[in-house]
Design an enzyme around this catalytic site. Structure first.
Site, PDB file in Angstrom:
ATOM      1  CG  HIS A 180     -14.425  14.866  -5.777  1.00 17.10           C
ATOM      2  ND1 HIS A 180     -14.217  14.312  -4.533  1.00 17.10           N
ATOM      3  CD2 HIS A 180     -14.013  16.146  -5.681  1.00 17.10           C
ATOM      4  CE1 HIS A 180     -13.698  15.226  -3.721  1.00 17.10           C
ATOM      5  NE2 HIS A 180     -13.551  16.343  -4.398  1.00 17.10           N
ATOM      6  NE  ARG A 192     -10.938  17.804  -9.348  1.00 18.13           N
ATOM      7  CZ  ARG A 192     -11.865  18.287  -8.513  1.00 18.13           C
ATOM      8  NH1 ARG A 192     -11.621  19.415  -7.844  1.00 18.13           N
ATOM      9  NH2 ARG A 192     -13.024  17.681  -8.369  1.00 18.13           N
ATOM     10  CG  ASP A 230       4.552   9.496 -20.075  1.00 16.47           C
ATOM     11  OD1 ASP A 230       5.020  10.602 -20.428  1.00 16.47           O
ATOM     12  OD2 ASP A 230       5.232   8.622 -19.514  1.00 16.47           O
ATOM     13  CD  GLU A 237      -9.240  22.024  -3.225  1.00 17.97           C
ATOM     14  OE1 GLU A 237     -10.443  22.059  -3.530  1.00 17.97           O
ATOM     15  OE2 GLU A 237      -8.436  21.210  -3.696  1.00 17.97           O
ATOM     16  CG  ASP A 285     -12.603  20.922  -0.795  1.00 23.20           C
ATOM     17  OD1 ASP A 285     -12.539  19.992   0.027  1.00 23.20           O
ATOM     18  OD2 ASP A 285     -12.849  20.759  -1.995  1.00 23.20           O
TER      19      ASP A 285
END
Length: 256
Positions: A48, A73, A87, A152, A178
Site C-alpha cells: 500500500h 512486504r 537480492d 486476511e 481485510d
C-alpha cells in the site's frame, strides 16, 4: 563468510515478542529516522506504500546501521518480486493475501536456492552478498530468510491449519482490516465476530510452533492483540503517526 545471522528470525523462533511499526512513506530518510526510534522491526510496505524495488533498496540501506530489523512486504506473492527483494538485501519477507497451503509452499520455494527452491542464483552482483564479498552466501542464505505470510480473509482462515503445516513458514500475520471487510464488517475490525476469529487464529498459530503477528493502530486494538498473544506486533504506521500528531498540534494552538 556466511550470510548474516537473522536475529529477528531467531527471536521469533524463541517466542520472544517483537514490537514493530509500519513504514508507508517509501522514503529512505524517513526509514533512517524510524530506525532510531527503538522498534524491534519495521515494515517497508510495498503493498500500500508507493514503493518500487529502488525505494525498497534505499530503505534497506537506510536501516543498515539500525538495530531495527526491516521486513519487506511485497505487493503480492510473486516469485520474481521475492527474488528482487532478497537480492536487494531483505532477509525478512511478508507476503499478503495467502489463502492456501499451495501458495505458502510456492513462497517457501521462492525464498530458497535450488535444489529445494526456485530462487535465481545471481548473488555475486547482488547487494545481499555485499557484491560478492559474502563468499558463502548461497550455501547459508536459506536458513537466515524469515518468511511471514498474511492470512486476511475467510478462505485463508478456513485453510489456516494446512498453511501452518507448511515447513519453511516462520510466522502468520493476521490482517484485521481485510479480514473484517471480507466477513461483512467493513471498517470494523473491532467487531466481536472478527475479534473472536482473530483470537482463535492467534491461538492456533502459537500452538503450531509458528509466530503470530498483527497490526494495531488504535491503542485499544493493539492492547487486545497484545493480550491475545501476538508475538510480532506492529503498533503504528509512520504516516498515521505524523498526521495525528500534526493535526493535534495544529488544533491545540489554533484553539488559543
Amino acid at each position: 563468510m556466511p550470510a548474516p545471522k537473522n536475529t529477528f528470525k531467531t527471536a521469533l523462533a524463541n517466542g520472544e515478542r517483537q514490537i514493530g511499526c509500519w513504514m508507508s512513506f517509501a522514503e529512505g530518510s524517513v526509514a533512517e529516522i524510524m530506525g532510531t526510534a527503538g522498534f524491534d522491526w519495521l515494515v517497508i510496505d510495498g503493498e500500500h506504500g508507493p514503493n518500487d524495488i529502488r525505494s525498497i533498496r534505499d530503505q534497506l540501506m537506510a536501516l543498515q546501521a539500525s538495530p531495527s530489523h526491516p521486513v519487506v512486504r511485497l505487493p503480492i506473492g510473486e516469485t520474481w518480486m521475492v527474488k528482487q527483494a532478497l537480492d536487494a538485501g531483505a532477509q525478512n519477507i511478508l507476503i499478503p493475501m495467502i489463502e492456501t497451503a499451495d501458495q505458502a509452499r510456492e513462497m517457501v520455494r521462492a525464498c530458497q536456492y535450488p535444489p529445494h527452491g526456485t530462487r535465481g542464483v545471481g548473488a555475486t552482483a547482488a547487494r545481499a552478498t555485499l557484491f560478492g564479498s559474502i563468499s558463502e552466501y548461497i550455501q547459508t542464505a536459506d536458513q537466515e530468510i524469515c518468511l511471514l505470510l498474511q492470512v486476511e480473509n475467510r478462505a485463508g482462515i478456513e485453510n489456516l491449519d494446512e498453511i501452518l503445516a507448511v515447513e519453511g513458514v516462520d510466522g502468520i500475520f493476521i490482517g484485521p482490516a481485510d479480514l473484517s471487510t471480507d466477513m461483512g464488517h467493513q471498517g470494523n475490525s473491532a467487531h466481536p465476530e472478527v475479534r473472536a476469529v482473530t483470537a482463535d487464529a492467534i491461538t492456533r498459530i502459537r500452538a503450531s510452533g509458528k509466530s503470530p503477528g498483527i497490526l494495531g493502530v488504535a491503542e485499544e486494538a493493539t492492547q487486545a492483540y497484545f493480550d491475545m498473544g501476538a508475538e510480532f506486533l506492529a503498533v503504528g504506521i509512520d504516516v498515521v503517526l505524523l498526521a495525528q500528531t500534526a493535526r493535534s498540534l495544529a488544533a491545540k494552538w489554533q484553539a488559543k
